[in-house]
Motif scaffolding. Sequence first.
Motif, PDB file in Angstrom:
ATOM      1  N   GLN A 100       0.834  -1.194   0.000  1.00  0.00           N
ATOM      2  CA  GLN A 100       0.000   0.000   0.000  1.00  0.00           C
ATOM      3  C   GLN A 100       0.870   1.246   0.000  1.00  0.00           C
ATOM      4  N   SER A 101       0.313   2.325  -0.532  1.00  0.00           N
ATOM      5  CA  SER A 101       1.059   3.578  -0.549  1.00  0.00           C
ATOM      6  C   SER A 101       0.689   4.471   0.631  1.00  0.00           C
ATOM      7  N   ASP A 102      -0.512   4.316   1.190  1.00  0.00           N
ATOM      8  CA  ASP A 102      -0.959   5.136   2.309  1.00  0.00           C
ATOM      9  C   ASP A 102      -0.763   4.410   3.630  1.00  0.00           C
ATOM     10  N   SER A 103      -0.642   5.187   4.694  1.00  0.00           N
ATOM     11  CA  SER A 103      -0.524   4.612   6.031  1.00  0.00           C
ATOM     12  C   SER A 103      -1.850   4.001   6.458  1.00  0.00           C
ATOM     13  N   VAL A 104      -1.763   2.965   7.257  1.00  0.00           N
ATOM     14  CA  VAL A 104      -2.941   2.314   7.810  1.00  0.00           C
ATOM     15  C   VAL A 104      -2.825   2.320   9.326  1.00  0.00           C
ATOM     16  N   LEU A 105      -3.959   2.169   9.981  1.00  0.00           N
ATOM     17  CA  LEU A 105      -4.008   2.109  11.437  1.00  0.00           C
ATOM     18  C   LEU A 105      -3.892   0.651  11.857  1.00  0.00           C
ATOM     19  N   GLU A 106      -2.925   0.373  12.719  1.00  0.00           N
ATOM     20  CA  GLU A 106      -2.746  -0.965  13.276  1.00  0.00           C
ATOM     21  C   GLU A 106      -3.163  -0.900  14.745  1.00  0.00           C
ATOM     22  N   VAL A 107      -4.108  -1.756  15.143  1.00  0.00           N
ATOM     23  CA  VAL A 107      -4.594  -1.780  16.526  1.00  0.00           C
ATOM     24  C   VAL A 107      -4.280  -3.160  17.080  1.00  0.00           C
ATOM     25  N   GLU A 108      -3.560  -3.191  18.209  1.00  0.00           N
ATOM     26  CA  GLU A 108      -3.197  -4.465  18.819  1.00  0.00           C
ATOM     27  C   GLU A 108      -3.625  -4.487  20.280  1.00  0.00           C
ATOM     28  N   TYR A 109      -3.891  -5.692  20.737  1.00  0.00           N
ATOM     29  CA  TYR A 109      -4.311  -5.891  22.120  1.00  0.00           C
ATOM     30  C   TYR A 109      -3.717  -7.214  22.601  1.00  0.00           C
ATOM     31  N   ARG A 110      -3.166  -7.195  23.807  1.00  0.00           N
ATOM     32  CA  ARG A 110      -2.607  -8.411  24.413  1.00  0.00           C
ATOM     33  C   ARG A 110      -3.522  -8.879  25.527  1.00  0.00           C
ATOM     34  N   LYS A 111      -3.804 -10.174  25.542  1.00  0.00           N
ATOM     35  CA  LYS A 111      -4.758 -10.751  26.500  1.00  0.00           C
ATOM     36  C   LYS A 111      -4.341 -10.557  27.959  1.00  0.00           C
ATOM     37  N   GLU A 112      -3.064 -10.316  28.213  1.00  0.00           N
ATOM     38  CA  GLU A 112      -2.605 -10.095  29.583  1.00  0.00           C
ATOM     39  C   GLU A 112      -3.244  -8.851  30.211  1.00  0.00           C
ATOM     40  N   VAL A 113      -3.671  -7.927  29.385  1.00  0.00           N
ATOM     41  CA  VAL A 113      -4.323  -6.696  29.860  1.00  0.00           C
ATOM     42  C   VAL A 113      -5.693  -7.011  30.455  1.00  0.00           C
ATOM     43  N   TYR A 114      -6.405  -7.932  29.862  1.00  0.00           N
ATOM     44  CA  TYR A 114      -7.721  -8.424  30.280  1.00  0.00           C
ATOM     45  C   TYR A 114      -8.734  -7.302  30.523  1.00  0.00           C
ATOM     46  N   GLN A 115      -9.069  -6.589  29.454  1.00  0.00           N
ATOM     47  CA  GLN A 115     -10.096  -5.550  29.475  1.00  0.00           C
ATOM     48  C   GLN A 115     -11.128  -5.857  28.400  1.00  0.00           C
ATOM     49  N   THR A 116     -12.396  -5.807  28.756  1.00  0.00           N
ATOM     50  CA  THR A 116     -13.438  -6.004  27.747  1.00  0.00           C
ATOM     51  C   THR A 116     -13.543  -4.749  26.880  1.00  0.00           C
ATOM     52  N   SER A 117     -13.898  -4.946  25.646  1.00  0.00           N
ATOM     53  CA  SER A 117     -14.132  -3.861  24.682  1.00  0.00           C
ATOM     54  C   SER A 117     -12.918  -2.974  24.456  1.00  0.00           C
ATOM     55  N   ALA A 118     -11.741  -3.564  24.404  1.00  0.00           N
ATOM     56  CA  ALA A 118     -10.542  -2.815  24.024  1.00  0.00           C
ATOM     57  C   ALA A 118     -10.596  -2.582  22.520  1.00  0.00           C
TER      58      ALA A 118
END
Length: 185
Positions: free
Chosen positions: A28-46
Amino acid sequence: MNFLDPAYRAWIHAHKGATINWTTPNDQSDSVLEVEYRKEVYQTSAGFRIEMQLEPNQTYQLELSAQLLKGSIAFVYVEDTQQQRLVPRIKIYQNTEFYVLKHNFITLPIVNLVYLGILFYYPDIDYHLRVNKFQINKVEKLTSANLLSFQSNSTNPNPNPKFSPPPPSKPKSLKKLGVENGYHS
């Protein structure tokens, strides 16, 4: 308003322990948003969300293109400050293709602060979401071109047989949608 445009990126916030980054994939030529979450955080609706003022009693169109690279289920999130859903919990499943959505919604007549984003369903699973389009536009006039529609450019638009987007339907009157005199019933 395209939130992936550099001018609007500051509006996007990581939510409940998720992290956000901007990358430019090789294809791709444009930037994209990368969203990551690690289960160790343990928060609903991250995930990620945007908080913005919208005009009351107005139709808007949300357009997005996202790919869940890792995880189970993510969902599109549009609510007002009273936690009333303006868009149903449209689910995005892990897939090798981008999920493309165009959805109209009407803001309530009394509340105009709205939260928008994509959140992760389970707190005990690692997630990785790539978003290459997330924008909202005010709809001045409803036409057949901008009516509610579900779209997918995936070769397998329904990777999970338990979920099937509804087929396009004829526009319903606001009364049939539970809106009467500008108020949801």
